[in-house]
Design an enzyme around this catalytic site. Sequence first.
Site, mmCIF file in Angstrom:
data_model
loop_
_atom_site.group_PDB
_atom_site.id
_atom_site.type_symbol
_atom_site.label_atom_id
_atom_site.label_comp_id
_atom_site.label_asym_id
_atom_site.label_seq_id
_atom_site.Cartn_x
_atom_site.Cartn_y
_atom_site.Cartn_z
ATOM 1 N N PHE A 109 41.524 36.738 35.564
ATOM 2 C CA PHE A 109 42.483 37.524 35.127
ATOM 3 C C PHE A 109 42.271 38.329 33.714
ATOM 4 O O PHE A 109 43.037 38.982 33.350
ATOM 5 C CB PHE A 109 43.386 36.172 34.585
ATOM 6 C CG PHE A 109 43.334 35.427 33.088
ATOM 7 C CD1 PHE A 109 43.615 35.943 32.162
ATOM 8 C CD2 PHE A 109 42.409 34.515 33.252
ATOM 9 C CE1 PHE A 109 43.344 35.447 30.868
ATOM 10 C CE2 PHE A 109 42.077 33.822 31.898
ATOM 11 C CZ PHE A 109 42.582 34.339 30.782
ATOM 12 N N LYS A 110 41.259 38.096 33.091
ATOM 13 C CA LYS A 110 41.058 38.961 31.892
ATOM 14 C C LYS A 110 40.817 40.530 32.333
ATOM 15 O O LYS A 110 41.122 41.322 31.257
ATOM 16 C CB LYS A 110 39.643 38.427 31.296
ATOM 17 C CG LYS A 110 39.924 37.041 30.779
ATOM 18 C CD LYS A 110 38.778 36.533 29.936
ATOM 19 C CE LYS A 110 38.907 35.138 29.409
ATOM 20 N NZ LYS A 110 38.856 33.883 30.412
#
Length: 437
Positions: free
Chosen positions: A106-107
Site C-alpha cells: 500500500f505504501k
Amino acid sequence: MRYYSTNKNTPDVSLKEAVVKGLAADNGLFMPERIEKFEPAFFDGIQDLSFQEIAFEVAKKFFGEDIEEAKLREIVYDTLQFDCPVVKVTDSIYSLELFHGPTLAFKDVGARFMARLLNHFLGKQEKLVNVLVATSGDTGSAVANGFLGVDGIHVYVLYPEGKVSDIQESQFTTLGQNITALEVEGTFDDCQHLVKTAFLDEELNQKLVLTSANSINVARFLPQAFYYFNAYARLKEAGKLDNKKLVVSVPSGNFGNLTAGLIAAEMGLPVKQFIAANNENDVVFEYLESGEYKPRPSVETIANAMDVGAPSNFARILDLYKHDHAVISTMIKGYRYSDEQIRAVILNVYKEQNYLCDPHGACGYQSLSEYLAEDEIGVYLETAHPAKFTETVENVIGKGKIVLPEKLADFMKGEKQSEQMTKDYDNFRSFLLKSVV
Ligand SMILES: *Cc1c(COP(=O)(O)O)cnc(C)c1O
C-alpha cells in the site's frame, strides 16, 4: 491550508514547508488545520465515480488551496496508475487489495504521491534534497521506487540488518542511481531514531537539505485516505451496503494507514467502526484497553512491517480526538495476534476460502471474523502481496505454492548494494556529511 504541529510548540507552516520538512521543529507531526467534510450528496453518487475520480475529489479537499487544479489532477492520476480493488473473501468479509502498485504494498500510493508533490514544489532547487527514510520492510521499497531517477533528490533508506525479507531488501538495495541503502545493525526503532535525530540536528540541517518520506510526512499520509473512499464506493456499487454498515480493519504498525482512515471518516465517510489489528507489538491495543500508553522496544514477528514499539502516528490519533481516551477507544477497536495465530489464519483462509492473505492482512481478516455482527460488512486492508513474504507464507501453505509476480522477480535479479552502519548517530551523521558533498 496551514499545518500545525501535534506538539503545538512551533508556528504553523504551509503545505510546502510541511512536505519538505517532514517533521515539525518541535518534534511533533504536522496536521492539517481543517478537515473539510463532503456533502452527503457526494456519497449518494460515489459509486458512479472511478477510483481516480474519487481520489481527485479527496485530494482537492486536502490540497486544493495550495496546488493548481490541473497540476493536482496530474499528480493524482499519475500516482494511481494501478487499481485498489475490493475482492470478496467471504459473504461478509472483503479484502481491499492495496498491492497492485510497483512494489506490491500500500505504501506505493503515498510514496508515489509524495515524490510527485515534492518534485512539483522543489522545481529548480539549486541544492540536492536528501530524503531520509527508515523502513521495517515495505516503506523503503515504495519510497525508493517512487523517487527513483527523480532529479535533484537523493534517497537514503535505513533498514534493520537481517530483519527484512530477501524480496523486500532487493527492492531498495538493487536500484542504484539516486538511491542508497544503509543496513543498520539494530532494529527498526533504531533506524527511526537515527532519522529523527538527524532532522533535529540543527547544524546538520544548515549544511544539508533533509526531508523525510516516512508516514510522518503529510504528503504520504493523507493520500492514503483515497482508497478508503474507493472501498466504500465499490461495495456500494456492488449493492453490499444497502442494508449493512461498514466496518474497516487496518493491520497497523506505525498507524499512518489507520489515521488516514480516521481522517476519511472525519470527512464524512460512513464507517461504523475501525479496527486496529496488531501483532504482538501491541502498545496501542493496550492503550485502547487501559488508557495508558507505554511505548516499548519492538519484538520480531512474521508480520514484520508492523513490528513497531513506538508508533509515530499515535500522536496524530491523540491530537485528532483531543487526547480523549473514551472517544478514541470507541472509534477504534483493538485486536492482537501471535505469530502462531497469524499462521493459523493464513492456512484457514487459504483452505476454506481459497484466498491467500499475507501475514499482515491475516490480522485484519481475523479481527473482522471475530468482530462482525449480522448487520455489518467488513473490509480489511490487504496491505501487501503474499509473495513479498513467500518464505513465511509457504511455510504455512506448502512449498512452491506462490508464483512470484513478475515485478518481484525482476527485483530479485539485481545485485545488492548497501552500506553497513551501526546504530550510533555520530557515524550516521558523518556518513551523510561525507557522501553529500
Ligand atoms: C507498513 C505496513 C503496515 C503498517 O502500516 P502503518 O501505516 O505503519 O500502520 C502493514 N502492513 C504492511 C504490509 C506494511 O508494509
